[in-house]
Design a protein around this motif. Structure first.
Motif, PDB file in Angstrom:
ATOM      1  N   THR A 165      -4.742  -9.449  22.004  1.00  0.00           N
ATOM      2  CA  THR A 165      -4.260 -10.745  22.496  1.00  0.00           C
ATOM      3  C   THR A 165      -4.517 -11.877  21.516  1.00  0.00           C
ATOM      4  OG1 THR A 165      -6.361 -11.066  23.667  1.00  0.00           O
ATOM      5  CG2 THR A 165      -4.548 -10.061  24.910  1.00  0.00           C
ATOM      6  N   ASP A 166      -5.474 -11.719  20.623  1.00  0.00           N
ATOM      7  CA  ASP A 166      -5.732 -12.766  19.641  1.00  0.00           C
ATOM      8  C   ASP A 166      -4.540 -12.864  18.688  1.00  0.00           C
ATOM      9  OD1 ASP A 166      -7.753 -14.567  18.098  1.00  0.00           O
ATOM     10  OD2 ASP A 166      -6.941 -13.190  16.583  1.00  0.00           O
ATOM     11  N   PRO A 167      -3.912 -14.032  18.548  1.00  0.00           N
ATOM     12  CA  PRO A 167      -2.696 -14.162  17.723  1.00  0.00           C
ATOM     13  C   PRO A 167      -2.905 -13.729  16.280  1.00  0.00           C
ATOM     14  CG  PRO A 167      -2.977 -16.100  19.104  1.00  0.00           C
ATOM     15  CD  PRO A 167      -4.235 -15.304  19.231  1.00  0.00           C
ATOM     16  N   ASP A 168      -4.039 -14.071  15.692  1.00  0.00           N
ATOM     17  CA  ASP A 168      -4.278 -13.707  14.299  1.00  0.00           C
ATOM     18  C   ASP A 168      -4.413 -12.198  14.137  1.00  0.00           C
ATOM     19  OD1 ASP A 168      -4.207 -16.370  13.521  1.00  0.00           O
ATOM     20  OD2 ASP A 168      -6.380 -16.623  13.670  1.00  0.00           O
ATOM     21  N   GLU A 169      -5.152 -11.567  15.051  1.00  0.00           N
ATOM     22  CA  GLU A 169      -5.299 -10.121  14.975  1.00  0.00           C
ATOM     23  C   GLU A 169      -3.970  -9.423  15.246  1.00  0.00           C
ATOM     24  OE1 GLU A 169      -7.905  -6.369  16.803  1.00  0.00           O
ATOM     25  OE2 GLU A 169      -8.070  -8.369  17.712  1.00  0.00           O
ATOM     26  N   LYS A 170      -3.190  -9.977  16.166  1.00  0.00           N
ATOM     27  CA  LYS A 170      -1.894  -9.380  16.482  1.00  0.00           C
ATOM     28  C   LYS A 170      -0.960  -9.427  15.284  1.00  0.00           C
ATOM     29  CE  LYS A 170       1.855  -9.675  19.906  1.00  0.00           C
ATOM     30  NZ  LYS A 170       2.325 -10.343  21.142  1.00  0.00           N
ATOM     31  N   LEU A 171      -0.905 -10.570  14.605  1.00  0.00           N
ATOM     32  CA  LEU A 171      -0.060 -10.681  13.416  1.00  0.00           C
ATOM     33  C   LEU A 171      -0.546  -9.740  12.326  1.00  0.00           C
ATOM     34  CD1 LEU A 171       2.319 -12.100  12.027  1.00  0.00           C
ATOM     35  CD2 LEU A 171       0.687 -13.810  11.185  1.00  0.00           C
ATOM     36  N   GLU A 172      -1.869  -9.639  12.168  1.00  0.00           N
ATOM     37  CA  GLU A 172      -2.417  -8.720  11.172  1.00  0.00           C
ATOM     38  C   GLU A 172      -2.072  -7.278  11.521  1.00  0.00           C
ATOM     39  OE1 GLU A 172      -4.651  -7.035   7.994  1.00  0.00           O
ATOM     40  OE2 GLU A 172      -3.469  -8.841   8.332  1.00  0.00           O
ATOM     41  N   ALA A 173      -2.091  -6.930  12.808  1.00  0.00           N
ATOM     42  CA  ALA A 173      -1.724  -5.578  13.225  1.00  0.00           C
ATOM     43  C   ALA A 173      -0.271  -5.271  12.873  1.00  0.00           C
ATOM     44  CB  ALA A 173      -1.950  -5.412  14.726  1.00  0.00           C
ATOM     45  N   LEU A 174       0.617  -6.225  13.093  1.00  0.00           N
ATOM     46  CA  LEU A 174       2.023  -6.026  12.748  1.00  0.00           C
ATOM     47  C   LEU A 174       2.201  -5.911  11.237  1.00  0.00           C
ATOM     48  CD1 LEU A 174       3.642  -8.507  15.296  1.00  0.00           C
ATOM     49  CD2 LEU A 174       3.497  -6.012  15.457  1.00  0.00           C
ATOM     50  N   ARG A 175       1.428  -6.694  10.493  1.00  0.00           N
ATOM     51  CA  ARG A 175       1.471  -6.579   9.032  1.00  0.00           C
ATOM     52  C   ARG A 175       1.014  -5.189   8.605  1.00  0.00           C
ATOM     53  NH1 ARG A 175      -1.378  -6.458   4.504  1.00  0.00           N
ATOM     54  NH2 ARG A 175      -3.321  -6.263   5.688  1.00  0.00           N
ATOM     55  N   LEU A 176      -0.053  -4.706   9.234  1.00  0.00           N
ATOM     56  CA  LEU A 176      -0.566  -3.388   8.891  1.00  0.00           C
ATOM     57  C   LEU A 176       0.462  -2.294   9.146  1.00  0.00           C
ATOM     58  CD1 LEU A 176      -4.210  -3.645  10.277  1.00  0.00           C
ATOM     59  CD2 LEU A 176      -3.556  -3.368   7.875  1.00  0.00           C
ATOM     60  N   VAL A 177       1.209  -2.409  10.252  1.00  0.00           N
ATOM     61  CA  VAL A 177       2.221  -1.403  10.563  1.00  0.00           C
ATOM     62  C   VAL A 177       3.282  -1.371   9.469  1.00  0.00           C
ATOM     63  CG1 VAL A 177       4.079  -0.788  12.154  1.00  0.00           C
ATOM     64  CG2 VAL A 177       1.836  -1.437  13.047  1.00  0.00           C
ATOM     65  N   VAL A 178       3.751  -2.547   9.054  1.00  0.00           N
ATOM     66  CA  VAL A 178       4.762  -2.608   7.994  1.00  0.00           C
ATOM     67  C   VAL A 178       4.191  -2.075   6.687  1.00  0.00           C
ATOM     68  CG1 VAL A 178       6.188  -4.155   6.596  1.00  0.00           C
ATOM     69  CG2 VAL A 178       6.016  -4.511   9.070  1.00  0.00           C
ATOM     70  N   GLU A 179       2.983  -2.516   6.337  1.00  0.00           N
ATOM     71  CA  GLU A 179       2.380  -2.108   5.070  1.00  0.00           C
ATOM     72  C   GLU A 179       1.969  -0.639   5.078  1.00  0.00           C
ATOM     73  OE1 GLU A 179       1.600  -3.909   1.964  1.00  0.00           O
ATOM     74  OE2 GLU A 179       3.366  -4.842   2.872  1.00  0.00           O
ATOM     75  N   HIS A 180       1.617  -0.117   6.247  1.00  0.00           N
ATOM     76  CA  HIS A 180       1.223   1.288   6.334  1.00  0.00           C
ATOM     77  C   HIS A 180       2.417   2.199   6.083  1.00  0.00           C
ATOM     78  CE1 HIS A 180      -1.261   4.672   7.419  1.00  0.00           C
ATOM     79  NE2 HIS A 180      -0.415   5.045   8.354  1.00  0.00           N
ATOM     80  N   THR A 181       3.580   1.809   6.587  1.00  0.00           N
ATOM     81  CA  THR A 181       4.774   2.630   6.379  1.00  0.00           C
ATOM     82  C   THR A 181       5.352   2.416   4.983  1.00  0.00           C
ATOM     83  OG1 THR A 181       6.149   0.924   7.407  1.00  0.00           O
ATOM     84  CG2 THR A 181       5.380   2.713   8.813  1.00  0.00           C
ATOM     85  N   THR A 182       5.356   1.159   4.510  1.00  0.00           N
ATOM     86  CA  THR A 182       5.954   0.831   3.215  1.00  0.00           C
ATOM     87  C   THR A 182       5.080  -0.193   2.504  1.00  0.00           C
ATOM     88  OG1 THR A 182       8.118   1.099   4.303  1.00  0.00           O
ATOM     89  CG2 THR A 182       8.118   0.255   2.040  1.00  0.00           C
ATOM     90  N   PRO A 183       4.069   0.241   1.768  1.00  0.00           N
ATOM     91  CA  PRO A 183       3.183  -0.705   1.094  1.00  0.00           C
ATOM     92  C   PRO A 183       3.938  -1.642   0.159  1.00  0.00           C
ATOM     93  CG  PRO A 183       2.248   1.502   1.061  1.00  0.00           C
ATOM     94  CD  PRO A 183       3.642   1.636   1.583  1.00  0.00           C
ATOM     95  N   GLY A 184       3.663  -2.938   0.301  1.00  0.00           N
ATOM     96  CA  GLY A 184       4.322  -3.947  -0.502  1.00  0.00           C
ATOM     97  C   GLY A 184       5.472  -4.647   0.199  1.00  0.00           C
ATOM     98  N   ARG A 185       5.853  -4.172   1.374  1.00  0.00           N
ATOM     99  CA  ARG A 185       7.058  -4.671   2.053  1.00  0.00           C
ATOM    100  C   ARG A 185       6.855  -6.024   2.739  1.00  0.00           C
ATOM    101  NH1 ARG A 185      12.313  -4.403   1.366  1.00  0.00           N
ATOM    102  NH2 ARG A 185      13.514  -4.411   3.286  1.00  0.00           N
TER     103      ARG A 185
END
Length: 230
Positions: free
Chosen positions: A117-137
């Motif tokens: 629920t924390d907005p910063d952690e949520k945005l970081e989680a979404l960043r991690l998903v993108v970066e985990h699948t395609t690093p650098g994206r």
């Protein structure tokens, strides 16, 4: 945490010598993949759904639409889930049907998921998903806007109860079958990527990023020498 503490549901009983609770081993298996299988119960019925995931430190992050039935089922208090990530590295072709096998690396995690629920952690989680699948994206794409952010549900599962199991062996035949007369050995399996295919609407002056052109994931372990294990 360098080791996961074994629990009654993670203690390995079958071929325990192939198991590991080492966090480096667990993390390496998780980080090489981006597809996991999530077990859940909905209206009394069991289900398993594959989905993209990302690891952030000591957590596994999952995301989907806020109405996603699987994710919401995971958030019901007392409803533990089981998440698995598996890599198949080779087919093991023995002289007997009984001893055919596969070389694999697998992690299974258990626990209660919770909403991020924390907005910063949520945005970081979404960043991690993108970066985990395609690093650098992440640096190239538009980040979620306010509406998209609100419509997205993110949940996390702690990497605190689980284990890894690895088979990296050759053929283990019985002595009586050594003269069977058929071919025996391993058939390594490898995942390959590309070449990339451009979106027809993409302007011609936008080049292919190097992180896509050189896309690869982890070290493969298709080949193996015979080890002594009975």
């Amino acid at each position: 945490m360098t080791e996961l503490a074994p629990t009654p549901r993670t203690r390995l009983k079958r071929r325990p010598q192939r198991g590991s609770y080492d966090r480096e081993v667990v993390n390496a298996i998780l980080d090489e993949g981006f597809l996991c299988h999530v077990a859940f119960t909905l209206d009394g019925q069991p289900g398993v759904i594959p989905t993209v995931f990302a690891r952030g430190a000591d957590w596994i992050y999952l995301h989907g639409a806020r109405a996603n039935r699987m994710l919401n089922a995971l958030l019901v208090p007392g409803s533990d889930t089981c998440v698995s990530v598996t890599h198949i590295d080779a087919l093991v072709l023995a002289r007997s049907a009984f001893h055919h096998s596969v070389n694999y690396r697998c992690v299974i995690l258990y626990g209660q998921a919770e909403e991020v629920t924390d907005p910063d952690e949520k945005l970081e989680a979404l960043r991690l998903v993108v970066e985990h699948t395609t690093p650098g994206r992440w640096k190239d794409v538009r980040w979620p806007n306010a509406d998209e952010f609100k419509q997205t549900l993110v949940v996390k599962l702690p990497i605190s109860e689980g284990s890894a199991k690895v088979r990296a062996l050759g053929v283990l035949d019985d002595e009586a079958d050594m003269n069977q007369g058929c071919w025996a050995g391993i058939l390594p399996l490898r995942t390959t990527y590309g070449p990339a295919e451009r979106d027809p609407a993409l302007p011609a002056n936008i080049p292919l990023p190097a992180y896509i052109e050189r896309y690869a994931r982890g070290a493969r372990r298709g080949s193996s020498s015979v080890a002594s294990e009975r």
